[in-house]
Design a protein around this motif. Structure first.
Motif, PDB file in Angstrom:
ATOM      1  N   HIS A  77     -58.663 -28.355 -15.296  1.00 25.50           N
ATOM      2  CA  HIS A  77     -59.659 -27.269 -15.321  1.00 25.50           C
ATOM      3  C   HIS A  77     -59.544 -26.416 -16.588  1.00 25.50           C
ATOM      4  CE1 HIS A  77     -56.819 -23.958 -14.272  1.00 25.50           C
ATOM      5  NE2 HIS A  77     -56.141 -24.961 -13.750  1.00 25.50           N
ATOM      6  N   SER A  78     -60.383 -25.390 -16.661  1.00 23.19           N
ATOM      7  CA  SER A  78     -60.467 -24.499 -17.825  1.00 23.19           C
ATOM      8  C   SER A  78     -59.202 -23.655 -18.011  1.00 23.19           C
ATOM      9  CB  SER A  78     -61.679 -23.581 -17.620  1.00 23.19           C
ATOM     10  OG  SER A  78     -61.549 -22.384 -18.332  1.00 23.19           O
ATOM     11  N   LEU A  79     -58.845 -23.471 -19.268  1.00 27.84           N
ATOM     12  CA  LEU A  79     -57.647 -22.688 -19.614  1.00 27.84           C
ATOM     13  C   LEU A  79     -57.863 -21.191 -19.323  1.00 27.84           C
ATOM     14  CD1 LEU A  79     -55.809 -23.192 -23.022  1.00 27.84           C
ATOM     15  CD2 LEU A  79     -56.282 -20.908 -22.151  1.00 27.84           C
ATOM     16  N   THR A  80     -59.051 -20.702 -19.578  1.00 26.60           N
ATOM     17  CA  THR A  80     -59.300 -19.262 -19.397  1.00 26.60           C
ATOM     18  C   THR A  80     -59.705 -18.918 -17.956  1.00 26.60           C
ATOM     19  OG1 THR A  80     -61.527 -19.662 -20.242  1.00 26.60           O
ATOM     20  CG2 THR A  80     -59.925 -18.745 -21.786  1.00 26.60           C
ATOM     21  N   ILE A 112     -52.177 -31.077 -15.828  1.00 27.34           N
ATOM     22  CA  ILE A 112     -51.995 -29.708 -16.318  1.00 27.34           C
ATOM     23  C   ILE A 112     -52.780 -28.722 -15.457  1.00 27.34           C
ATOM     24  CG2 ILE A 112     -53.981 -29.579 -17.920  1.00 27.34           C
ATOM     25  CD1 ILE A 112     -51.865 -28.480 -20.009  1.00 27.34           C
ATOM     26  N   CYS A 113     -52.307 -27.468 -15.428  1.00 23.89           N
ATOM     27  CA  CYS A 113     -53.122 -26.393 -14.855  1.00 23.89           C
ATOM     28  C   CYS A 113     -52.782 -25.100 -15.593  1.00 23.89           C
ATOM     29  CB  CYS A 113     -52.918 -26.263 -13.353  1.00 23.89           C
ATOM     30  SG  CYS A 113     -51.280 -25.765 -12.844  1.00 23.89           S
ATOM     31  N   PHE A 114     -53.608 -24.100 -15.375  1.00 18.98           N
ATOM     32  CA  PHE A 114     -53.493 -22.857 -16.144  1.00 18.98           C
ATOM     33  C   PHE A 114     -53.630 -21.644 -15.223  1.00 18.98           C
ATOM     34  CE2 PHE A 114     -55.403 -26.096 -18.926  1.00 18.98           C
ATOM     35  CZ  PHE A 114     -54.532 -26.068 -20.004  1.00 18.98           C
ATOM     36  N   SER A 115     -52.949 -20.559 -15.608  1.00 14.17           N
ATOM     37  CA  SER A 115     -53.147 -19.290 -14.880  1.00 14.17           C
ATOM     38  C   SER A 115     -54.543 -18.755 -15.152  1.00 14.17           C
ATOM     39  CB  SER A 115     -52.133 -18.238 -15.343  1.00 14.17           C
ATOM     40  OG  SER A 115     -52.382 -17.857 -16.696  1.00 14.17           O
ATOM     41  N   LEU A 148     -47.963 -31.045 -10.900  1.00 16.98           N
ATOM     42  CA  LEU A 148     -48.859 -30.083 -11.567  1.00 16.98           C
ATOM     43  C   LEU A 148     -47.995 -29.230 -12.477  1.00 16.98           C
ATOM     44  CD1 LEU A 148     -50.884 -29.043  -8.417  1.00 16.98           C
ATOM     45  CD2 LEU A 148     -51.824 -30.190 -10.433  1.00 16.98           C
ATOM     46  N   GLN A 149     -48.453 -29.033 -13.696  1.00 18.24           N
ATOM     47  CA  GLN A 149     -47.642 -28.291 -14.666  1.00 18.24           C
ATOM     48  C   GLN A 149     -48.496 -27.166 -15.250  1.00 18.24           C
ATOM     49  OE1 GLN A 149     -44.479 -29.743 -15.824  1.00 18.24           O
ATOM     50  NE2 GLN A 149     -44.707 -31.907 -15.345  1.00 18.24           N
ATOM     51  N   MET A 150     -48.071 -25.924 -14.981  1.00 19.48           N
ATOM     52  CA  MET A 150     -48.819 -24.781 -15.543  1.00 19.48           C
ATOM     53  C   MET A 150     -48.277 -24.472 -16.932  1.00 19.48           C
ATOM     54  SD  MET A 150     -49.608 -20.932 -14.149  1.00 19.48           S
ATOM     55  CE  MET A 150     -50.750 -21.455 -12.876  1.00 19.48           C
TER      56      MET A 150
END
Ligand SMILES: O=C(O)C(=O)CO
Length: 270
Positions: A77-80, A112-115, A148-150
């Motif tokens: 998904h999106s980084l922002t 990957i995943c992002f906050s 999953l890696q943030m």
């Protein structure tokens, strides 16, 4: 270590490299080589002994497999627009589920995943929002044998307002999620900007870090002697821990892209 630190010799003078002679499973990020086709980068990666390429999606998998490579980190998904903001949960969770399915179908390991960006959300609330989202998707990752890696990113230079911008916050999140299938992507460049003390931090937190990225700082360019990080001992510290995951180069070449990559691979063949 057989590599030049400058990476600026003529092609003929560059030593050949074989990352497989070292203990780290090295990889490279495609987005840093936008002037090169994936097929071309994959061919060079294979010849340097890299095991795969980071941050790609299912449409790229046939090209990787043609060269005997794996996707060492699959995009989602999106980084922002990430997990710290409930507004983006549905979209992010759907994309993560799709990426987990595609990764697992190949027998590969990482998504990957992002906050995402805080947009005024308090860090404690953001952590709770991340935990709530991850508790929904982590069982899917566990069943698929995918992690999953943030990613830890700097919020000073490249990603203003990104919430997961330091190890302390990230490690606390991993502890709260409490699954072997959720870890942090420790980006050495981003964390040099935010907290420094790279080797000691890795030695302290390595059970929480499941993937690594490299680049020189300042500038995010080659791992050469124009920047402040000295990669051979960093790579050695990670290898000495017994790390079995992937270690992906993610610098934007300022000079000849293949010379820079070859030099980086040589310095991290430890
Ligand atoms: O976009 C960035 O800065 C990253 O490091 C992604 O891996």
């Amino acid at each position: 270590m057989g590599g030049s630190l400058r990476g600026d010799e003529p092609e003929s003078a560059m030593p050949s490299v074989d990352a497989k002679a070292g203990r780290l499973n090295q990889s490279v990020c495609k987005w840093c080589y936008n002037g090169m086709s994936l097929d071309e980068l994959a061919s060079h990666a294979q010849s340097m002994g890299l095991v795969g390429i980071d941050l790609l999606g299912p449409a790229d998998f046939p090209t990787l497999k043609k060269h005997g490579l794996v996707c060492t980190m699959v995009g989602s998904h999106s980084l922002t627009n990430g997990l710290c903001d409930t507004k983006y949960h549905d979209e992010a969770l759907e994309k993560m589920a799709d990426a987990i399915a595609a990764t697992s179908a190949e027998g590969w390991r990482n998504v990957i995943c992002f906050s995402g960006n805080a947009r005024g959300i308090d860090r404690k609330v953001g952590m709770k929002n991340c935990v709530d989202a991850l508790r929904k998707i982590v069982p899917v990752a566990e069943a698929a044998n995918v992690t999953l890696q943030m990613e830890l990113l700097n919020s000073k230079v490249d990603h203003a307002d990104y919430m997961c911008d330091n190890s302390e916050w990230g490690v606390e999140l991993v502890k709260q999620v409490a699954s072997d299938n959720f870890k942090l992507l420790y980006d050495i460049y981003h964390m040099q900007i935010m907290e420094g003390d790279i080797i000691r931090t890795i030695e302290k937190n390595h059970p929480y870090y499941g993937h690594y990225h490299t680049a020189g700082n300042p500038g995010r360019h080659e791992l050469d002697d124009t920047q402040e990080l000295f990669y051979p001992p960093i790579a050695r510290a990670i290898a000495d821990i017994g790390y079995q995951g992937y270690f992906a180069h993610e610098f934007i070449p300022a000079g000849d892209p293949l010379k820079g990559l070859r030099s980086a691979v040589a310095q991290c063949t430890v």
